[in-house]
Motif scaffolding. Structure first.
Motif, PDB file in Angstrom:
ATOM      1  N   GLU A  12       0.842  -1.201   0.000  1.00  0.00           N
ATOM      2  CA  GLU A  12       0.000   0.000   0.000  1.00  0.00           C
ATOM      3  C   GLU A  12       0.872   1.245   0.000  1.00  0.00           C
ATOM      4  OE1 GLU A  12      -3.248   0.056   2.793  1.00  0.00           O
ATOM      5  OE2 GLU A  12      -3.312  -2.140   2.824  1.00  0.00           O
ATOM      6  N   VAL A  13       0.452   2.224  -0.806  1.00  0.00           N
ATOM      7  CA  VAL A  13       1.156   3.501  -0.902  1.00  0.00           C
ATOM      8  C   VAL A  13       0.114   4.609  -0.771  1.00  0.00           C
ATOM      9  CG1 VAL A  13       2.578   4.974  -2.391  1.00  0.00           C
ATOM     10  CG2 VAL A  13       2.853   2.497  -2.479  1.00  0.00           C
ATOM     11  N   ARG A  14       0.447   5.658  -0.027  1.00  0.00           N
ATOM     12  CA  ARG A  14      -0.443   6.816   0.074  1.00  0.00           C
ATOM     13  C   ARG A  14       0.293   8.006  -0.526  1.00  0.00           C
ATOM     14  NH1 ARG A  14      -5.082   7.430   1.632  1.00  0.00           N
ATOM     15  NH2 ARG A  14      -5.231   5.442   2.660  1.00  0.00           N
ATOM     16  N   LEU A  15      -0.378   8.644  -1.511  1.00  0.00           N
ATOM     17  CA  LEU A  15       0.240   9.750  -2.240  1.00  0.00           C
ATOM     18  C   LEU A  15      -0.457  11.065  -1.939  1.00  0.00           C
ATOM     19  CD1 LEU A  15       0.159   8.048  -5.763  1.00  0.00           C
ATOM     20  CD2 LEU A  15       2.075   8.051  -4.158  1.00  0.00           C
ATOM     21  N   PRO A  16       0.300  12.163  -1.904  1.00  0.00           N
ATOM     22  CA  PRO A  16      -0.358  13.465  -1.813  1.00  0.00           C
ATOM     23  C   PRO A  16      -1.081  13.756  -3.131  1.00  0.00           C
ATOM     24  CG  PRO A  16       2.045  13.719  -1.838  1.00  0.00           C
ATOM     25  CD  PRO A  16       1.750  12.254  -1.913  1.00  0.00           C
ATOM     26  N   SER A  17      -2.124  14.550  -3.075  1.00  0.00           N
ATOM     27  CA  SER A  17      -2.863  14.928  -4.291  1.00  0.00           C
ATOM     28  C   SER A  17      -2.126  16.051  -4.997  1.00  0.00           C
ATOM     29  CB  SER A  17      -4.294  15.349  -3.944  1.00  0.00           C
ATOM     30  OG  SER A  17      -5.037  14.238  -3.557  1.00  0.00           O
ATOM     31  N   ARG A  18      -0.957  15.709  -5.497  1.00  0.00           N
ATOM     32  CA  ARG A  18      -0.126  16.671  -6.204  1.00  0.00           C
ATOM     33  C   ARG A  18       0.456  15.971  -7.422  1.00  0.00           C
ATOM     34  NH1 ARG A  18       4.424  18.362  -2.650  1.00  0.00           N
ATOM     35  NH2 ARG A  18       2.690  18.682  -1.237  1.00  0.00           N
ATOM     36  N   ILE A  58      -6.041  12.278  -8.674  1.00  0.00           N
ATOM     37  CA  ILE A  58      -5.550  13.569  -8.172  1.00  0.00           C
ATOM     38  C   ILE A  58      -6.369  14.722  -8.751  1.00  0.00           C
ATOM     39  CG2 ILE A  58      -3.592  15.176  -8.264  1.00  0.00           C
ATOM     40  CD1 ILE A  58      -1.762  12.599  -8.185  1.00  0.00           C
ATOM     41  N   GLU A  59      -6.554  14.724 -10.081  1.00  0.00           N
ATOM     42  CA  GLU A  59      -7.225  15.846 -10.754  1.00  0.00           C
ATOM     43  C   GLU A  59      -8.734  15.835 -10.569  1.00  0.00           C
ATOM     44  OE1 GLU A  59      -6.102  15.735 -14.892  1.00  0.00           O
ATOM     45  OE2 GLU A  59      -4.318  16.926 -14.524  1.00  0.00           O
ATOM     46  N   LEU A  64      -7.298  18.178  -7.013  1.00  0.00           N
ATOM     47  CA  LEU A  64      -6.017  18.816  -6.671  1.00  0.00           C
ATOM     48  C   LEU A  64      -5.983  19.373  -5.249  1.00  0.00           C
ATOM     49  CD1 LEU A  64      -5.381  20.596 -10.095  1.00  0.00           C
ATOM     50  CD2 LEU A  64      -4.187  18.578  -9.243  1.00  0.00           C
ATOM     51  N   ASN A  65      -6.839  18.870  -4.375  1.00  0.00           N
ATOM     52  CA  ASN A  65      -6.869  19.297  -2.980  1.00  0.00           C
ATOM     53  C   ASN A  65      -5.745  18.586  -2.236  1.00  0.00           C
ATOM     54  OD1 ASN A  65      -7.331  19.612  -0.228  1.00  0.00           O
ATOM     55  ND2 ASN A  65      -9.551  19.375  -0.393  1.00  0.00           N
ATOM     56  N   VAL A  85      -6.761   2.187  -7.096  1.00  0.00           N
ATOM     57  CA  VAL A  85      -6.368   3.578  -6.885  1.00  0.00           C
ATOM     58  C   VAL A  85      -7.599   4.268  -6.305  1.00  0.00           C
ATOM     59  CG1 VAL A  85      -5.575   5.703  -7.962  1.00  0.00           C
ATOM     60  CG2 VAL A  85      -4.700   3.497  -8.772  1.00  0.00           C
ATOM     61  N   ILE A  86      -7.463   4.722  -5.054  1.00  0.00           N
ATOM     62  CA  ILE A  86      -8.604   5.198  -4.270  1.00  0.00           C
ATOM     63  C   ILE A  86      -8.484   6.702  -4.022  1.00  0.00           C
ATOM     64  CG2 ILE A  86      -9.867   4.855  -2.100  1.00  0.00           C
ATOM     65  CD1 ILE A  86      -8.045   2.150  -1.974  1.00  0.00           C
ATOM     66  N   ASP A  87      -9.599   7.424  -4.253  1.00  0.00           N
ATOM     67  CA  ASP A  87      -9.604   8.863  -3.987  1.00  0.00           C
ATOM     68  C   ASP A  87     -10.850   9.223  -3.175  1.00  0.00           C
ATOM     69  OD1 ASP A  87     -11.867   9.481  -5.755  1.00  0.00           O
ATOM     70  OD2 ASP A  87     -10.468   9.178  -7.414  1.00  0.00           O
ATOM     71  N   ASP A  88     -11.027  10.500  -2.894  1.00  0.00           N
ATOM     72  CA  ASP A  88     -12.171  10.962  -2.104  1.00  0.00           C
ATOM     73  C   ASP A  88     -13.255  11.602  -2.960  1.00  0.00           C
ATOM     74  OD1 ASP A  88     -11.658  10.212   0.617  1.00  0.00           O
ATOM     75  OD2 ASP A  88      -9.981  11.613   0.583  1.00  0.00           O
ATOM     76  N   GLY A  89     -13.258  11.298  -4.240  1.00  0.00           N
ATOM     77  CA  GLY A  89     -14.287  11.828  -5.132  1.00  0.00           C
ATOM     78  C   GLY A  89     -15.556  10.993  -5.089  1.00  0.00           C
TER      79      GLY A  89
END
Length: 150
Positions: A12-18, A58-59, A64-65, A85-89
């Motif tokens: 597992e990897v956690r990436l900044p939204s950048r 990310i986008e 981009l938050n 690949v998991i995001d908060d959208g």
């Protein structure tokens, strides 16, 4: 003992939204695929698909938050690698129409908007899942290991 001979292994990897941090997920996916014995051309396909999925997260997912992160979960099985690949959208209501490549090449359509089409072309399975309550949406990618030559 290689990863491919075990039942499964998760990374597992956690990436900044950048933008730019998708390269960390690409490298990690490539490393896991290499340990599993994937051919180099399939590793390149995987890297491109993972990068596109992370950029979309990310986008579009996290908009981009930089206060939000993107999760990448790689599950190495015996004969396949699954990547989430998991995001908060909120996720997608429906998949966009297939792009018209000729129109994009000739500048008649925006050259962007090829990511999902590209992902589907590069992996064996691609599934976009909307999260409950508008959170934790994800794309699930599966790339299968070729059977060994006998």
């Amino acid at each position: 003992m290689t990863v491919a001979t075990r039942k499964s292994a998760n990374v597992e990897v956690r990436l900044p939204s950048r933008l730019g941090y998708e390269k960390v997920a690409m490298s990690t996916a490539a490393s896991v695929a290499k340990l599993m014995g994937f051919r180099e051309d399939r590793i390149e396909d995987l890297k491109t698909a993972v990068a596109e999925a992370c950029i979309n997260a990310i986008e579009h997912g996290n908009r981009l938050n930089e206060g939000l992160s993107v999760g990448v979960v790689l599950s190495a099985g015996i004969d396949a690698l699954e990547v989430k690949v998991i995001d908060d959208g909120k996720g997608l209501k429906s998949l966009p129409p297939k792009p018209d490549i000729d129109k994009k090449i000739h500048g008649e359509e925006d050259p962007r908007g090829m990511g999902m089409f590209l992902i589907q072309a590069l992996v064996d399975e691609a599934e976009w899942v909307a999260g409950s309550n508008g959170k934790s949406s994800y794309v699930r990618l599966v790339i299968r290991l070729d059977p060994p030559n006998e």
